[in-house]
Every structure is written in C-alpha cells, then in structure tokens.
Design a protein around this motif. Sequence first.
Motif, PDB file in Angstrom:
ATOM      1  N   SER A  46     135.062  25.696 -66.390  1.00  0.00           N
ATOM      2  CA  SER A  46     135.833  24.466 -66.167  1.00  0.00           C
ATOM      3  C   SER A  46     137.286  24.750 -65.810  1.00  0.00           C
ATOM      4  O   SER A  46     137.932  23.944 -65.162  1.00  0.00           O
ATOM      5  CB  SER A  46     135.756  23.567 -67.398  1.00  0.00           C
ATOM      6  N   ASP A  47     137.807  25.910 -66.233  1.00  0.00           N
ATOM      7  CA  ASP A  47     139.187  26.265 -65.876  1.00  0.00           C
ATOM      8  C   ASP A  47     139.141  27.035 -64.557  1.00  0.00           C
ATOM      9  O   ASP A  47     139.130  28.249 -64.520  1.00  0.00           O
ATOM     10  CB  ASP A  47     139.863  27.057 -66.984  1.00  0.00           C
ATOM     11  N   ALA A  48     139.117  26.288 -63.472  1.00  0.00           N
ATOM     12  CA  ALA A  48     138.938  26.867 -62.139  1.00  0.00           C
ATOM     13  C   ALA A  48     140.027  27.879 -61.808  1.00  0.00           C
ATOM     14  O   ALA A  48     141.185  27.721 -62.187  1.00  0.00           O
ATOM     15  CB  ALA A  48     138.924  25.753 -61.100  1.00  0.00           C
ATOM     16  N   ALA A  49     139.626  28.924 -61.094  1.00  0.00           N
ATOM     17  CA  ALA A  49     140.563  29.935 -60.607  1.00  0.00           C
ATOM     18  C   ALA A  49     140.723  29.751 -59.102  1.00  0.00           C
ATOM     19  O   ALA A  49     139.779  29.359 -58.411  1.00  0.00           O
ATOM     20  CB  ALA A  49     140.035  31.325 -60.919  1.00  0.00           C
ATOM     21  N   GLU A  50     141.893  30.039 -58.601  1.00  0.00           N
ATOM     22  CA  GLU A  50     142.173  29.849 -57.180  1.00  0.00           C
ATOM     23  C   GLU A  50     141.375  30.794 -56.283  1.00  0.00           C
ATOM     24  O   GLU A  50     140.917  30.408 -55.224  1.00  0.00           O
ATOM     25  CB  GLU A  50     143.664  30.064 -56.937  1.00  0.00           C
ATOM     26  N   ALA A  51     141.179  32.026 -56.723  1.00  0.00           N
ATOM     27  CA  ALA A  51     140.595  33.046 -55.864  1.00  0.00           C
ATOM     28  C   ALA A  51     139.137  33.350 -56.149  1.00  0.00           C
ATOM     29  O   ALA A  51     138.529  34.144 -55.436  1.00  0.00           O
ATOM     30  CB  ALA A  51     141.411  34.334 -55.981  1.00  0.00           C
ATOM     31  N   MET A  52     138.556  32.744 -57.208  1.00  0.00           N
ATOM     32  CA  MET A  52     137.173  33.095 -57.531  1.00  0.00           C
ATOM     33  C   MET A  52     136.470  31.999 -58.318  1.00  0.00           C
ATOM     34  O   MET A  52     137.103  31.152 -58.932  1.00  0.00           O
ATOM     35  CB  MET A  52     137.119  34.402 -58.309  1.00  0.00           C
ATOM     36  N   ILE A  53     135.152  32.059 -58.256  1.00  0.00           N
ATOM     37  CA  ILE A  53     134.286  31.229 -59.094  1.00  0.00           C
ATOM     38  C   ILE A  53     133.873  32.132 -60.246  1.00  0.00           C
ATOM     39  O   ILE A  53     133.362  33.226 -60.026  1.00  0.00           O
ATOM     40  CB  ILE A  53     133.048  30.768 -58.308  1.00  0.00           C
ATOM     41  N   ARG A  54     134.115  31.681 -61.475  1.00  0.00           N
ATOM     42  CA  ARG A  54     133.783  32.507 -62.643  1.00  0.00           C
ATOM     43  C   ARG A  54     132.647  31.863 -63.425  1.00  0.00           C
ATOM     44  O   ARG A  54     132.707  30.687 -63.755  1.00  0.00           O
ATOM     45  CB  ARG A  54     135.025  32.662 -63.529  1.00  0.00           C
ATOM     46  N   LEU A  55     131.615  32.643 -63.732  1.00  0.00           N
ATOM     47  CA  LEU A  55     130.478  32.104 -64.476  1.00  0.00           C
ATOM     48  C   LEU A  55     130.839  31.963 -65.948  1.00  0.00           C
ATOM     49  O   LEU A  55     131.423  32.860 -66.551  1.00  0.00           O
ATOM     50  CB  LEU A  55     129.250  32.992 -64.299  1.00  0.00           C
ATOM     51  N   GLU A  56     130.465  30.833 -66.517  1.00  0.00           N
ATOM     52  CA  GLU A  56     130.886  30.443 -67.859  1.00  0.00           C
ATOM     53  C   GLU A  56     130.314  31.316 -68.981  1.00  0.00           C
ATOM     54  O   GLU A  56     131.014  31.636 -69.933  1.00  0.00           O
ATOM     55  CB  GLU A  56     130.471  28.984 -68.072  1.00  0.00           C
ATOM     56  N   HIS A  57     129.052  31.707 -68.901  1.00  0.00           N
ATOM     57  CA  HIS A  57     128.417  32.420 -70.013  1.00  0.00           C
ATOM     58  C   HIS A  57     128.050  33.866 -69.687  1.00  0.00           C
ATOM     59  O   HIS A  57     127.210  34.454 -70.367  1.00  0.00           O
ATOM     60  CB  HIS A  57     127.154  31.665 -70.455  1.00  0.00           C
TER      61      HIS A  57
END
Length: 132
Positions: free
Chosen positions: A26-37
Amino acid sequence: MLDGTAAAGVHRAVIEALTVPDRNRSDAAEAMIRLEHSRERFAGLPLPEVGGQPRPAGSVTVQLASAGRYCGDVAIALRDLPADSRVAVLGFLSSPDCAPGVRPSRPCSSEGLITRCRSSARRAGGASVTSA
C-alpha cells in the motif's frame, strides 16, 4: 497477470514462490512495485548468492541477505535502476510497460509466467515468472 522469463540459475523453489498470489504494498514506491508478503514467503529459500546485476525496467528482483531486514523483498522495477549488490534479478517481464497498471494494495500473482517456464526452463536454462 504479468508475463516474463526467469533469469538463468534461479532455483526452482524461488520460481515456485513467485506463483503464490500477493499484493502490491500500500505504500507505493516511485520506481518499483513491491510485493506485500514476499519477505515471509522467501525467507529460507535458496536465493541467489550474488546480486549487482543491471535492473532495467521490468526486472523482477529480490533483496538478498546483505540487505538485512529487507531480505526476501520482491519487487518489479518500473524504470531502469542502477545495479545494487544487495539485490539479485530473478527475471524479466516480457512487457515492462504493463507493470505500471498494478496499483497499491491490489492483488499481484506470478503464476502465469511460471506455468509456461516449467517446460521452457529445461530447454533454455531459464524460467518464467509472472505478477498481476
């Protein structure tokens, strides 16, 4: 679902872990998509021992033990990023342009890409990875 190819030498257990549905943090990053778990899921798996590869847009990456508490974090690069010795590239999306469509807190699955890789990995030395 996002389609792609696993980097050569990535352990089968790591590729299988990418088939488990996850969510974009939910805390989006500008340069990447991060998987939560991903940290929990990748803990104890045989991650690549060496990082530092170039990370072009569409790279599927994992933080290594040298990243400390971030070890196991899986991300998809939305733009070209510099090499980082604490990060290994697990694979590449076939079409990096589709990754920006993934929104925070939305489901992300890597199963489509991995399904295809099971047969092609043996022939080509690589595998497939996916996220949706």
